[in-house]
Structures are given as C-alpha cells and as structure tokens.
Scaffold this motif. Structure first.
Motif, PDB file in Angstrom:
ATOM      1  N   ARG A   1       0.822  -1.207   0.000  1.00 43.03           N
ATOM      2  CA  ARG A   1       0.000   0.000   0.000  1.00 43.03           C
ATOM      3  C   ARG A   1       0.860   1.263   0.000  1.00 43.03           C
ATOM      4  O   ARG A   1       0.618   2.205  -0.762  1.00 43.03           O
ATOM      5  CB  ARG A   1      -0.915  -0.038   1.224  1.00 43.03           C
ATOM      6  CG  ARG A   1      -1.934   1.100   1.366  1.00 43.03           C
ATOM      7  CD  ARG A   1      -1.416   2.269   2.204  1.00 43.03           C
ATOM      8  NE  ARG A   1      -0.615   1.890   3.343  1.00 43.03           N
ATOM      9  CZ  ARG A   1      -1.095   1.599   4.550  1.00 43.03           C
ATOM     10  NH1 ARG A   1      -2.383   1.588   4.764  1.00 43.03           N
ATOM     11  NH2 ARG A   1      -0.252   1.303   5.542  1.00 43.03           N
ATOM     12  N   ASP A   2       1.907   1.254   0.829  1.00 43.13           N
ATOM     13  CA  ASP A   2       2.753   2.439   0.932  1.00 43.13           C
ATOM     14  C   ASP A   2       3.540   2.689  -0.357  1.00 43.13           C
ATOM     15  O   ASP A   2       3.744   3.834  -0.762  1.00 43.13           O
ATOM     16  CB  ASP A   2       3.723   2.299   2.111  1.00 43.13           C
ATOM     17  CG  ASP A   2       3.007   2.322   3.452  1.00 43.13           C
ATOM     18  OD1 ASP A   2       1.841   2.744   3.493  1.00 43.13           O
ATOM     19  OD2 ASP A   2       3.616   1.890   4.454  1.00 43.13           O
ATOM     20  N   ARG A   3       4.004   1.615  -0.992  1.00 46.91           N
ATOM     21  CA  ARG A   3       4.787   1.782  -2.230  1.00 46.91           C
ATOM     22  C   ARG A   3       3.923   2.273  -3.385  1.00 46.91           C
ATOM     23  O   ARG A   3       4.358   3.075  -4.198  1.00 46.91           O
ATOM     24  CB  ARG A   3       5.468   0.465  -2.618  1.00 46.91           C
ATOM     25  CG  ARG A   3       6.606   0.039  -1.712  1.00 46.91           C
ATOM     26  CD  ARG A   3       7.438  -1.063  -2.365  1.00 46.91           C
ATOM     27  NE  ARG A   3       6.639  -2.210  -2.781  1.00 46.91           N
ATOM     28  CZ  ARG A   3       6.323  -3.244  -2.000  1.00 46.91           C
ATOM     29  NH1 ARG A   3       6.728  -3.246  -0.733  1.00 46.91           N
ATOM     30  NH2 ARG A   3       5.614  -4.257  -2.460  1.00 46.91           N
ATOM     31  N   THR A   4       2.700   1.762  -3.465  1.00 46.65           N
ATOM     32  CA  THR A   4       1.848   2.092  -4.608  1.00 46.65           C
ATOM     33  C   THR A   4       0.921   3.276  -4.334  1.00 46.65           C
ATOM     34  O   THR A   4       0.437   3.910  -5.281  1.00 46.65           O
ATOM     35  CB  THR A   4       0.985   0.882  -4.996  1.00 46.65           C
ATOM     36  OG1 THR A   4       0.090   0.576  -3.911  1.00 46.65           O
ATOM     37  CG2 THR A   4       1.858  -0.333  -5.302  1.00 46.65           C
ATOM     38  N   SER A   5       0.646   3.541  -3.056  1.00 49.01           N
ATOM     39  CA  SER A   5      -0.282   4.573  -2.575  1.00 49.01           C
ATOM     40  C   SER A   5      -1.739   4.187  -2.788  1.00 49.01           C
ATOM     41  O   SER A   5      -2.640   4.984  -2.502  1.00 49.01           O
ATOM     42  CB  SER A   5      -0.010   5.942  -3.222  1.00 49.01           C
ATOM     43  OG  SER A   5      -0.509   6.015  -4.549  1.00 49.01           O
ATOM     44  N   HIS A   6      -1.990   2.965  -3.286  1.00 51.76           N
ATOM     45  CA  HIS A   6      -3.359   2.539  -3.572  1.00 51.76           C
ATOM     46  C   HIS A   6      -3.862   1.534  -2.544  1.00 51.76           C
ATOM     47  O   HIS A   6      -3.078   0.861  -1.865  1.00 51.76           O
ATOM     48  CB  HIS A   6      -3.444   1.938  -4.969  1.00 51.76           C
ATOM     49  CG  HIS A   6      -3.178   2.925  -6.063  1.00 51.76           C
ATOM     50  ND1 HIS A   6      -4.045   3.949  -6.359  1.00 51.76           N
ATOM     51  CD2 HIS A   6      -2.117   3.056  -6.908  1.00 51.76           C
ATOM     52  CE1 HIS A   6      -3.548   4.675  -7.364  1.00 51.76           C
ATOM     53  NE2 HIS A   6      -2.383   4.157  -7.710  1.00 51.76           N
ATOM     54  N   ALA A   7      -5.174   1.429  -2.437  1.00 54.66           N
ATOM     55  CA  ALA A   7      -5.802   0.496  -1.506  1.00 54.66           C
ATOM     56  C   ALA A   7      -5.449  -0.943  -1.880  1.00 54.66           C
ATOM     57  O   ALA A   7      -5.377  -1.297  -3.064  1.00 54.66           O
ATOM     58  CB  ALA A   7      -7.309   0.685  -1.509  1.00 54.66           C
TER      59      ALA A   7
END
Length: 247
Positions: A102-108
C-alpha cells in the motif's frame, strides 16, 4: 525452501548451509533424482554430493529407493513439512505484506480467501486515493466481475467454482481463466463499481490459494497501472515462496 534474502554476517555452520542446498535441489526437482542430477543442480562434485546425501539419509531428511537408487525427501522432511503447515497462519503471514505494498503504490490493497460461496475479503488497507466504495470485511466477491474472483476462477479446480457460475458461457469462462494464467494477474475496470479499476494476483500456498488486489481510480494512467501491477506480481510471488506455494 527459499533462501533468506539480504546479507547476513552472523557466524554460521557452512556444512549445514551446503547440506540445505542439497535438500533444496531435491525439493526443486519435484521428484526422485539421481546422484548425478543432484550434484549438477548443486554445482558440486558427485563425490561431495554423495557424502552429504549419506548424512542427510542418516537424519531421515533424504531417502534412497532400493530398486532405482534414486533419492527423494525422507520421512523426517515430510514430518517437518506437515508440522510447518500445521503451525502456519497463511492469512496472518500474507497480511504482513499488505501495508508496505500500500505504501509503495499509494493505492488500496485487499486480501481475499476462498469461502463457501466464493472469494471473501478478509483484509483491507486504505490508500491515499478516495474511492467511491464502502468496504465491508467479510463481503463475498463475484467470480467473473471482480479481479480477485477471476484469480480464484483461474487457480481453483472447476469442481469448486462451477457451482457458482450458474449459466455463464463456458467458452467465456475458459477464456477468462486462460487470460489470468497467461498474464499472471487479473484486471477489471468499472466491472463492479463505476470509477474503480482493480488488479489482482494469486498467492499460491500449499493448500487453497489466496488473492491480493489493488483498487485504483479508473483515471489512473496506463504507465502507473503497469508499474503497480508489476509490484503486485513481484510481491505475491514472494508471498507464495514464503507460504510454500509454487513460484
């Protein structure tokens, strides 16, 4: 038996580590192997490989067939494998990967398991992008219109999925299943909810697979979608290795 990643400067016993490469070669061989095959897989002389096989056989980790002379994993290795599976919390281990993805992609990010009536969401990590959905843990997802559903459709036996497909066109189902197997992931866009794109990949375990998915705004451009999909597949491959599934 995946090798530990990253540098480790702690002092160990080299002979034990070499013995593990022999066991790893047999495990990767997926069946009984000759001494020559094992030595080649370990990149060592046959005489050296034989000495390690003798010691591993004495410990019960390797067994040699009397009739063929081929080597395979022994009873002690099987007992270790069964006990390891008994102790393993697959959902718990898989869930540890979700926050960093989640943190790397910023997506849910979400995690789904197979339930009595289809894929069930058991974990959800919210991303930074607002989505027009309300997530309920425990919700059952459809097989053919959700990315996690398509992953299970591709990787589960048809005996499990067929009762949930109803009157779906068999040719269309077969094509959807094959597309996931060919690409290594499933992709849906606005199939369930307008404005939401989802991509999912399997986590292969020693039993039933799991599925991890990213939920993104449909406006996400193609280059970002490609990048986060690659991250997802790489992450689920590592998860599969840790959980004892096929790479």
């Amino acid at each position: 038996m995946a090798a530990q990643s990253g540098a480790d400067d702690r002092q160990g016993i080299q002979s034990v580590e070499i013995a593990m490469t022999v066991l790893d070669a047999i495990e990767r061989g997926r069946g009984p192997m000759s001494l020559t095959q094992i030595a080649a897989a370990c990149d060592m002389a046959t005489s050296k490989a034989h000495r390690y096989l003798v010691s591993l056989s004495r410990a019960g980790l390797v067994a040699q067939a009397r009739s063929s002379g081929l080597y395979d994993l022994g009873p002690a290795a099987r007992r270790l494998g069964v006990e390891s599976l008994r102790r393993m919390d697959e959902v718990g281990l898989a869930s540890e990967y979700l926050p960093s993805l989640r943190d790397r992609t910023s997506h849910a990010v979400n995690l789904a398991v197979w339930g009595d009536h289809g894929p069930v969401l058991v974990r959800w990590e919210y991303g930074v992008h607002p989505l027009p959905i309300t997530i309920r843990i425990g919700a059952t997802m459809p097989l053919t219109t959700s990315s996690v559903g398509l992953v299970f459709l591709a990787h589960l036996p048809s005996a499990l999925t067929a009762p949930l497909l109803g009157d779906h066109d068999p040719a269309g189902v077969a094509a959807a299943r094959q597309a996931v197997l060919d690409h290594g992931f499933a992709h849906t866009s606005e199939a369930m909810i307008p404005g939401v794109t989802s991509v999912a990949a399997p986590v292969l375990t020693a039993s039933l697979p799991l599925a991890v998915a990213l939920a993104l705004p449909s406006r996400t451009d193609a280059s970002e979608l490609s990048a986060v999909t690659a991250d997802l597949v790489e992450t689920t491959t590592r998860m599969s290795a840790e959980l004892g599934g096929a790479a």
